[in-house]
Motif scaffolding. Structure first.
Motif, PDB file in Angstrom:
ATOM      1  N   SER A 166       1.856  27.201 -64.183  1.00  0.00           N
ATOM      2  CA  SER A 166       1.220  28.082 -63.192  1.00  0.00           C
ATOM      3  C   SER A 166       2.228  29.131 -62.780  1.00  0.00           C
ATOM      4  CB  SER A 166       0.820  27.300 -61.930  1.00  0.00           C
ATOM      5  OG  SER A 166      -0.321  26.544 -62.154  1.00  0.00           O
ATOM      6  N   GLY A 199       7.007  30.257 -60.513  1.00  0.00           N
ATOM      7  CA  GLY A 199       6.113  29.431 -61.320  1.00  0.00           C
ATOM      8  C   GLY A 199       6.519  27.965 -61.307  1.00  0.00           C
ATOM      9  N   ASN A 232      -4.880  24.075 -59.376  1.00  0.00           N
ATOM     10  CA  ASN A 232      -4.928  25.150 -58.388  1.00  0.00           C
ATOM     11  C   ASN A 232      -5.905  24.780 -57.292  1.00  0.00           C
ATOM     12  OD1 ASN A 232      -3.162  26.474 -59.995  1.00  0.00           O
ATOM     13  ND2 ASN A 232      -4.653  27.911 -60.856  1.00  0.00           N
ATOM     14  N   SER A 247      -0.695  25.989 -56.164  1.00  0.00           N
ATOM     15  CA  SER A 247      -0.772  25.207 -57.404  1.00  0.00           C
ATOM     16  C   SER A 247       0.190  24.038 -57.257  1.00  0.00           C
ATOM     17  CB  SER A 247      -0.375  26.080 -58.593  1.00  0.00           C
ATOM     18  OG  SER A 247      -0.628  25.385 -59.795  1.00  0.00           O
ATOM     19  N   TRP A 264       2.913  32.840 -60.303  1.00  0.00           N
ATOM     20  CA  TRP A 264       2.415  33.616 -59.157  1.00  0.00           C
ATOM     21  C   TRP A 264       2.821  35.066 -59.338  1.00  0.00           C
ATOM     22  CZ3 TRP A 264      -0.280  31.749 -54.830  1.00  0.00           C
ATOM     23  CH2 TRP A 264      -0.589  32.734 -53.882  1.00  0.00           C
ATOM     24  N   LEU A 316      -2.591  33.391 -58.327  1.00  0.00           N
ATOM     25  CA  LEU A 316      -2.214  32.295 -59.221  1.00  0.00           C
ATOM     26  C   LEU A 316      -2.845  32.478 -60.594  1.00  0.00           C
ATOM     27  CD1 LEU A 316      -2.656  29.044 -57.099  1.00  0.00           C
ATOM     28  CD2 LEU A 316      -0.541  29.882 -58.123  1.00  0.00           C
ATOM     29  N   LYS A 317      -2.079  32.160 -61.624  1.00  0.00           N
ATOM     30  CA  LYS A 317      -2.637  32.117 -62.977  1.00  0.00           C
ATOM     31  C   LYS A 317      -2.098  30.845 -63.635  1.00  0.00           C
ATOM     32  CE  LYS A 317      -3.732  35.220 -66.700  1.00  0.00           C
ATOM     33  NZ  LYS A 317      -3.528  36.484 -67.356  1.00  0.00           N
ATOM     34  N   SER A 318      -2.974  30.068 -64.249  1.00  0.00           N
ATOM     35  CA  SER A 318      -2.540  28.770 -64.801  1.00  0.00           C
ATOM     36  C   SER A 318      -3.103  28.525 -66.188  1.00  0.00           C
ATOM     37  CB  SER A 318      -3.032  27.634 -63.907  1.00  0.00           C
ATOM     38  OG  SER A 318      -2.458  27.748 -62.658  1.00  0.00           O
ATOM     39  N   LYS A 319      -2.415  27.685 -66.913  1.00  0.00           N
ATOM     40  CA  LYS A 319      -2.893  27.209 -68.219  1.00  0.00           C
ATOM     41  C   LYS A 319      -2.557  25.740 -68.362  1.00  0.00           C
ATOM     42  CE  LYS A 319      -4.803  30.447 -70.627  1.00  0.00           C
ATOM     43  NZ  LYS A 319      -6.193  30.275 -71.044  1.00  0.00           N
TER      44      LYS A 319
END
Ligand code: SF4
Length: 485
Positions: free
Chosen positions: A35, A69, A82, A91, A37, A41-44
């Protein structure tokens, strides 16, 4: 069991986050996630059960941008998760094992709570932890509340707009270490993740300690606990050799364990060898102390194979165990071999896929020297896959007594006749010439911490400190469940 890595910087940190997380690949084989920032937030998250973290995430890295992150390699469930909460978006990823998870989840469901995620109908531990944390007045308060509610262990990272919160388990079973690189801050389970990335270690977090990392540095958020009971198994088996916990390096402890095994050993072997990988350094120590030539009768075919212990399905573990260790007949044939290994848990893989191969390739004698004293109790703080009945010691005791027995104390006396008969039974069961285990006191000496600061539950079935036991029972903490011997 999981490995976690977090990072807070004044510039894009995703490449370091990627490599820092990847350095925890030996700790899990099921799921991995990142994750980051960058205003949001962006996550995989990916399933990594039949592939490596690198290959799953490499192509995505250019699309993940952020100055902060967190990353995780997990052996049990998908994470980081998240969450939208009264604290804003965050996250979260965790490392640990919660024994009373169903009890806590049932309480929440009864009061109208919901759970969105499950793996094989199990509660997602990280979601449960997030919901407990959200019951606090602040994130710090919520983490401390979570600590007070769980039975087991939990270290965690929380990525927020404010920075990365890092909290070490209340009893210190798993480590968390903070380091700095030119004003950038990172936190890790394995210090190996720092060594090639230019970081300088600043703090081995204390049990229960919560810190916030951001571009302003590291800020302490609470008063940590004093009593530590870090997992002894980290040094003997699970930790990566280059890592240090509480400032004590794994490789050096394994060498000392190997030396302890050689001291007073009456075997004159032709070869000292390790069961790769974690038995290798114990064997180096054994060879140095006994002046026995260190050689490699078994080599591990590393590409594509991960640890045989961690995949949850027995059939997968067996398949990997059968294929990954390759015998070298030219070194085995006609020789008396001392094999050092970290531990005997079930013993079945050792018997079926290692010992058998060595006999088939002409060994004259096979002597096992084991760094872990006999494991009497399954871990209830981090490794959820072992049950008591599976342990080689318990099978031996059941066979010797003709039934399961509750009181195994006589089998824990390393000088007593019952201990000897248990070891003899395991020796026959594994079809080897002899087995010797490192003594518990020698293992503690090899680690170098006072025994009060180590978790020895695997061998003693109790918390190291009576005070912890009492506190745990009061607060619902690590030892809240009584220890049935
Ligand atoms: S019970 Fe054993 S494996 Fe579990 S934390 Fe304690 S020492 Fe480590």
């Amino acid at each position: 069991m999981s490995g976690i890595f977090g990072m807070a910087s004044h510039k894009d940190c995703v490449e370091t986050l990627f490599h820092g997380t990847d350095y925890h690949s030996h700790l899990g084989t099921q799921f991995a996630g990142l994750s980051v920032w960058s205003n949001a937030l962006k996550s995989k998250i990916h399933d990594i059960s039949w592939t490596q973290f690198k290959s799953k995430f490499f192509e995505e890295i250019p699309n993940l941008k952020g100055t902060m992150g967190i990353g995780v390699i997990s052996d049990s469930h998908p994470q980081p998760l998240n969450i939208n909460s009264k604290f804003g978006h965050f996250s979260i990823c965790t490392n640990g094992f919660i024994e009373n998870d169903h009890e806590l989840a049932d309480e929440m469901l009864a009061s109208g709570g919901t759970f969105s995620d499950s793996v094989n109908e199990k509660i997602n531990m990280t979601e449960l932890v997030a919901k407990l944390v959200c019951k606090g007045e602040t994130l710090t308060d919520g983490i401390e509340y979570m600590f007070s509610k769980i039975s087991g262990s939990c270290s965690l990272l929380v990525l927020t707009a404010e920075g990365v919160y890092a909290a070490r388990d209340r009893w210190g079973y798993s480590p968390l270490v903070v380091a700095e690189r030119n004003g950038e801050w990172a936190v890790t389970t394995e210090t190996t993740a720092f060594l090639n990335q230019g970081f300088t270690i600043k703090k081995f977090l204390s049990p229960g300690e919560i810190v916030l990392l951001n571009s302003s540095g590291m800020t302490g958020k609470n008063i940590p606990e004093k009593q530590n009971q870090i997992c002894s198994f980290l040094w003997i088996y699970t930790g990566f050799p280059a890592s240090s916990y509480e400032g004590i390096n794994v490789e050096v402890v394994r060498e000392r364990s190997g030396r302890n095994l050689a001291k007073g050993d009456d075997i004159k072997a032709d070869v000292a060898a390790g069961i790769p990988d974690s038995g290798t350094t114990h064997a180096i120590g054994y060879a140095m102390e006994s002046q026995t030539p260190f050689r490699r009768p078994l080599v591990k075919y590393t590409p594509g194979f991960d640890r045989s212990y961690t995949p949850p399905a027995q059939s997968t573990r067996d398949l990997i165990a059968r294929l990954k260790l390759v015998p070298i007949r030219d070194i085995i044939n006609g020789n008396k071999i001392v094999f050092c290994d970290d531990s005997i848990v079930r013993g079945t893989q050792l018997k079926n896929y290692t010992v058998q191969k060595v006999w088939e390739n002409g060994a004259k004698e096979i002597h096992l020297r084991i760094a872990c004293p006999p494991l009497m109790f399954p871990c209830k703080y981090n490794y959820s896959t072992r049950t008591r009945a599976e342990l080689a010691t318990r099978r031996a005791i059941k066979a010797l007594e003709g039934q399961e027995v509750q009181d195994v104390t006589p089998y824990m006396d390393e000088e007593g006749p019952k201990f000897k008969s248990m070891v003899n039974w395991i020796t026959k069961e594994l079809n080897v010439t002899s087995i010797k285990f490192q003594k518990l006191s020698d293992m503690i000496d090899a680690i170098g911490l006072p025994k009060e600061n180590l978790c020895l539950y695997c061998w003693k079935g109790e918390c190291p400190s009576k005070k912890n036991q009492a506190d745990g029972e009061k607060a619902g903490g690590c030892c809240a469940k009584t220890v049935a011997i």
